[in-house]
Design a protein around this motif. Sequence first.
Motif, PDB file in Angstrom:
ATOM      1  N   LYS A  73       0.922  -1.560  -0.362  1.00 42.80           N
ATOM      2  CA  LYS A  73      -0.483  -0.213   0.005  1.00 42.80           C
ATOM      3  C   LYS A  73       0.994   1.170  -0.130  1.00 42.80           C
ATOM      4  O   LYS A  73       0.349   2.074   0.310  1.00 42.80           O
ATOM      5  N   ARG A  74       2.453   1.232   0.141  1.00 46.85           N
ATOM      6  CA  ARG A  74       2.470   1.873   0.413  1.00 46.85           C
ATOM      7  C   ARG A  74       4.036   2.816  -1.336  1.00 46.85           C
ATOM      8  O   ARG A  74       3.894   1.707  -2.242  1.00 46.85           O
ATOM      9  N   THR A  75       4.126   3.819  -1.273  1.00 50.57           N
ATOM     10  CA  THR A  75       4.681   3.865  -2.647  1.00 50.57           C
ATOM     11  C   THR A  75       5.902   4.446  -2.754  1.00 50.57           C
ATOM     12  O   THR A  75       6.485   4.414  -1.427  1.00 50.57           O
ATOM     13  N   ILE A  76       7.201   3.609  -3.239  1.00 56.05           N
ATOM     14  CA  ILE A  76       8.119   4.356  -3.358  1.00 56.05           C
ATOM     15  C   ILE A  76       9.541   5.008  -3.967  1.00 56.05           C
ATOM     16  O   ILE A  76       8.790   5.235  -4.906  1.00 56.05           O
ATOM     17  N   PRO A  77      10.169   5.791  -3.528  1.00 56.59           N
ATOM     18  CA  PRO A  77      10.687   6.815  -4.462  1.00 56.59           C
ATOM     19  C   PRO A  77      11.349   6.156  -5.032  1.00 56.59           C
ATOM     20  O   PRO A  77      11.031   5.324  -5.068  1.00 56.59           O
ATOM     21  N   GLU A  78      11.515   7.242  -6.538  1.00 58.43           N
ATOM     22  CA  GLU A  78      12.159   6.744  -7.602  1.00 58.43           C
ATOM     23  C   GLU A  78      13.475   6.614  -7.455  1.00 58.43           C
ATOM     24  O   GLU A  78      13.763   5.290  -8.147  1.00 58.43           O
ATOM     25  N   LYS A  79      13.793   6.992  -6.674  1.00 61.14           N
ATOM     26  CA  LYS A  79      15.827   6.294  -6.722  1.00 61.14           C
ATOM     27  C   LYS A  79      15.520   5.118  -6.256  1.00 61.14           C
ATOM     28  O   LYS A  79      16.712   4.587  -6.412  1.00 61.14           O
ATOM     29  N   LEU A  80      15.122   4.629  -5.325  1.00 61.26           N
ATOM     30  CA  LEU A  80      15.057   3.959  -4.344  1.00 61.26           C
ATOM     31  C   LEU A  80      15.069   2.445  -5.372  1.00 61.26           C
ATOM     32  O   LEU A  80      15.560   1.923  -5.573  1.00 61.26           O
ATOM     33  N   ALA A  81      13.420   3.156  -6.084  1.00 64.83           N
ATOM     34  CA  ALA A  81      13.340   2.256  -6.876  1.00 64.83           C
ATOM     35  C   ALA A  81      14.522   1.712  -7.854  1.00 64.83           C
ATOM     36  O   ALA A  81      14.680   0.533  -8.350  1.00 64.83           O
ATOM     37  N   LYS A  82      14.951   3.105  -8.593  1.00 61.20           N
ATOM     38  CA  LYS A  82      15.980   2.421  -9.545  1.00 61.20           C
ATOM     39  C   LYS A  82      16.882   2.290  -9.046  1.00 61.20           C
ATOM     40  O   LYS A  82      17.619   1.228  -9.710  1.00 61.20           O
ATOM     41  N   TRP A  83      17.733   1.988  -7.640  1.00 65.87           N
ATOM     42  CA  TRP A  83      18.584   1.449  -6.800  1.00 65.87           C
ATOM     43  C   TRP A  83      18.495   0.464  -6.503  1.00 65.87           C
ATOM     44  O   TRP A  83      19.340  -0.749  -7.034  1.00 65.87           O
ATOM     45  N   MET A  84      17.026  -0.090  -6.748  1.00 62.43           N
ATOM     46  CA  MET A  84      17.313  -1.923  -6.222  1.00 62.43           C
ATOM     47  C   MET A  84      16.483  -2.503  -7.462  1.00 62.43           C
ATOM     48  O   MET A  84      16.883  -3.573  -7.201  1.00 62.43           O
ATOM     49  N   SER A  85      16.828  -2.163  -8.943  1.00 61.13           N
ATOM     50  CA  SER A  85      17.067  -2.057 -10.049  1.00 61.13           C
ATOM     51  C   SER A  85      17.941  -2.750 -10.023  1.00 61.13           C
ATOM     52  O   SER A  85      18.392  -3.940 -11.517  1.00 61.13           O
ATOM     53  N   PHE A  86      19.055  -2.418 -10.363  1.00 62.38           N
ATOM     54  CA  PHE A  86      20.752  -2.570 -10.161  1.00 62.38           C
ATOM     55  C   PHE A  86      20.781  -3.684  -9.458  1.00 62.38           C
ATOM     56  O   PHE A  86      21.856  -3.905  -9.528  1.00 62.38           O
ATOM     57  N   ILE A  87      20.481  -4.639  -8.360  1.00 64.60           N
ATOM     58  CA  ILE A  87      20.378  -5.078  -7.005  1.00 64.60           C
ATOM     59  C   ILE A  87      20.549  -7.002  -7.694  1.00 64.60           C
ATOM     60  O   ILE A  87      21.703  -7.700  -7.184  1.00 64.60           O
ATOM     61  N   PRO A  88      19.372  -6.895  -8.523  1.00 65.63           N
ATOM     62  CA  PRO A  88      19.729  -8.293  -9.139  1.00 65.63           C
ATOM     63  C   PRO A  88      20.795  -8.606 -10.502  1.00 65.63           C
ATOM     64  O   PRO A  88      21.223  -9.304 -10.467  1.00 65.63           O
ATOM     65  N   VAL A  89      21.450  -7.705 -11.530  1.00 69.04           N
ATOM     66  CA  VAL A  89      22.753  -7.681 -11.608  1.00 69.04           C
ATOM     67  C   VAL A  89      23.597  -7.796 -11.144  1.00 69.04           C
ATOM     68  O   VAL A  89      24.378  -8.650 -11.250  1.00 69.04           O
ATOM     69  N   SER A  90      23.879  -7.233 -10.054  1.00 67.37           N
ATOM     70  CA  SER A  90      24.692  -6.942  -9.610  1.00 67.37           C
ATOM     71  C   SER A  90      25.399  -8.258  -7.957  1.00 67.37           C
ATOM     72  O   SER A  90      26.402  -8.420  -8.104  1.00 67.37           O
TER      73      SER A  90
END
Length: 107
Positions: free
Chosen positions: A29-46
């Motif tokens: 029910k919460r919205t994640i800030p755009e910067k955090l969402a972008k940062w988290m998108s790199f976690i699987p690749v790393s």
Amino acid sequence: MKFNPWFLILGMSIVTYLPRMLPMLILSKRTIPEKLAKWMSFIPVSIFSALVFSDIFFWNGSVDVNPLSNLKLLPSILTAIIAYYTKSLLWAMILGVASLSFFIYLS
């Protein structure tokens, strides 16, 4: 008292399921800030890169970048080239496993 493995299986499934389900329930029910969402998108690749590179370059307990002594290095390079040119995960996996098996057979 007889040991019942079903209780162990049930317990393991609960312990595995809860850490995945609770964050979804809490954060749905919460919205994640755009910067955090972008940062988290790199976690699987790393994480994937760290797992792959540590498996390729660590040989016999130390870092080895010599293709003559590290049997995983040359097949990894061949697999990367095959994956780049064919854009096929299936062919990259088949030829990667085959080349690694071939080099292990030769040694």
